[in-house]
Design a protein around this motif. Structure first.
Motif, mmCIF file in Angstrom:
data_model
loop_
_atom_site.group_PDB
_atom_site.id
_atom_site.type_symbol
_atom_site.label_atom_id
_atom_site.label_comp_id
_atom_site.label_asym_id
_atom_site.label_seq_id
_atom_site.Cartn_x
_atom_site.Cartn_y
_atom_site.Cartn_z
ATOM 1 N N ARG A 121 39.604 16.679 -17.869
ATOM 2 C CA ARG A 121 38.254 15.220 -18.085
ATOM 3 C C ARG A 121 38.491 15.187 -16.910
ATOM 4 N N LEU A 122 37.629 15.683 -16.233
ATOM 5 C CA LEU A 122 36.358 15.000 -14.819
ATOM 6 C C LEU A 122 36.061 13.991 -15.327
ATOM 7 N N HIS A 123 35.304 13.011 -15.941
ATOM 8 C CA HIS A 123 34.405 12.160 -16.089
ATOM 9 C C HIS A 123 33.408 11.941 -15.262
ATOM 10 N N ARG A 124 32.534 11.640 -15.903
ATOM 11 C CA ARG A 124 31.258 11.180 -15.000
ATOM 12 C C ARG A 124 31.598 10.737 -14.437
ATOM 13 N N SER A 125 32.067 9.643 -14.271
ATOM 14 C CA SER A 125 31.897 8.538 -13.401
ATOM 15 C C SER A 125 33.004 8.617 -12.054
ATOM 16 N N LEU A 126 34.068 9.144 -12.637
ATOM 17 C CA LEU A 126 35.068 9.700 -11.688
ATOM 18 C C LEU A 126 34.219 10.795 -10.906
ATOM 19 N N ARG A 127 33.707 11.976 -11.371
ATOM 20 C CA ARG A 127 32.985 12.711 -10.293
ATOM 21 C C ARG A 127 32.585 11.871 -9.414
ATOM 22 N N LYS A 128 31.343 11.138 -9.518
ATOM 23 C CA LYS A 128 30.234 10.061 -9.246
ATOM 24 C C LYS A 128 31.252 9.761 -7.779
ATOM 25 N N SER A 129 32.430 8.872 -8.083
ATOM 26 C CA SER A 129 33.000 8.002 -7.655
ATOM 27 C C SER A 129 33.731 8.898 -5.885
ATOM 28 N N THR A 140 45.695 22.657 -16.937
ATOM 29 C CA THR A 140 44.351 22.569 -16.358
ATOM 30 C C THR A 140 43.056 22.670 -16.829
ATOM 31 N N PRO A 141 43.037 23.625 -17.294
ATOM 32 C CA PRO A 141 41.277 23.730 -17.680
ATOM 33 C C PRO A 141 40.929 22.933 -18.835
ATOM 34 N N LEU A 149 36.285 22.918 -9.942
ATOM 35 C CA LEU A 149 35.811 21.468 -10.762
ATOM 36 C C LEU A 149 34.927 21.696 -11.374
ATOM 37 N N GLN A 150 34.039 22.799 -11.298
ATOM 38 C CA GLN A 150 32.770 23.010 -11.184
ATOM 39 C C GLN A 150 32.517 24.054 -12.915
ATOM 40 N N SER A 151 34.117 23.995 -12.881
ATOM 41 C CA SER A 151 34.589 25.285 -13.873
ATOM 42 C C SER A 151 34.976 24.567 -15.053
ATOM 43 N N LEU A 152 34.919 23.910 -14.919
ATOM 44 C CA LEU A 152 35.808 23.288 -15.784
ATOM 45 C C LEU A 152 35.002 22.413 -17.427
#
Length: 259
Positions: free
Chosen positions: A86-94, A82-83, A252-255
């Protein structure tokens, strides 16, 4: 997972497990040179109690309609640490855009039955049918009633639009299947699950088998022996009240390493 291939005549012996008989240890699963690497045993029994026995040993069922219940323990095992998600930028924005919508909700266990039924009926590239056959649905719904199978869900304006279901024993989490009717829906359901795992110190989510989609999100193959050590430790963790959980943004911000 993909559709179970039509098995060739196996060269190793495949144990038939009768009701009340224990599953073989994972080390007895067929090896890489066999017709079906990871195949461990067959049975007709698919009860909630059998599922709990199996998952505690890193074993899971996977079979097609008309086949006996087939039990698997692949080596290597696909695992999402889990650490390392990959929270990709596009997914984070979505995700951020959707969370600003008044009709958008991320939750757990609001409608497990609908989630597993939708997973079973979803069309997938390269598949002619589904491995989530009625016998499988019945068994996991029984496991859900025992509080050990759960769903991460995405709702928009009161409609279930995406979700995934998983098994949770202590701090051991085993992902099963997902569906979506909107762009990034199943990924948002996974992000929801990952965020709660991070919040509670759950280090891994079992993904069972290697797929390009899972690898793109940070999952990797792990030797079965290493996977089993992690499961043994995680089983001792406290149970999570999943219905009371929600998306945990601070986790999520800690990823690290999100793109």
């Amino acid at each position: 997972m993909t559709e179970v291939a039509q098995a060739q005549t196996p060269s190793p012996e495949l144990p038939w497990i009768t009701e009340g008989q224990a599953l073989p240890p994972p080390a007895m699963a067929w090896g890489a040179s066999s017709p079906a690497p990871g195949l461990l045993a067959a049975s007709s029994d698919l009860s909630a109690a059998r599922l709990i026995e199996a998952y505690r040993q890193g074993i899971f069922p996977w079979f097609s309609d008309g086949q006996p219940v087939l039990w698997w323990s692949p080596d290597p095992r696909m695992v999402l640490v889990t650490p390392q998600f990959r929270l990709h930028r596009s997914l984070r924005k979505s995700l951020h855009r959707w969370t600003l919508s008044p009709g958008f909700e991320l939750c757990f266990d609001r409608d497990f039955s609908q989630v597993i039924q939708r997973c079973a009926s979803s069309l997938r590239n390269g598949q002619k049918g589904t491995w989530i056959v009625p016998q499988m649905v019945e068994a996991y719904e029984a496991l859900h009633r025992l509080g050990q199978a759960h769903s991460s869900e995405v709702w928009v304006d009161g409609q279930l639009v995406a979700g995934l279901y998983f098994v949770s024993l202590g701090h051991a989490v085993f992902g099963e299947s997902m569906f979506t009717t909107i762009t990034d829906g199943s990924k948002m359901a996974l992000v929801n699950l990952v965020s709660v795992c991070l919040q509670h110190g759950i280090q891994t989510i079992d993904c069972q088998q290697n797929t390009r989609h899972l690898a793109s999100l940070g999952a990797r193959e792990m030797p079965r022996s290493e996977f089993m050590v992690g499961i043994a430790q995680a089983l001792g963790g406290p149970a999570i009240d999943w219905r009371q959980q929600s998306l945990h943004w601070p986790a999520l911000q800690s990823l690290a390493g999100s793109a």
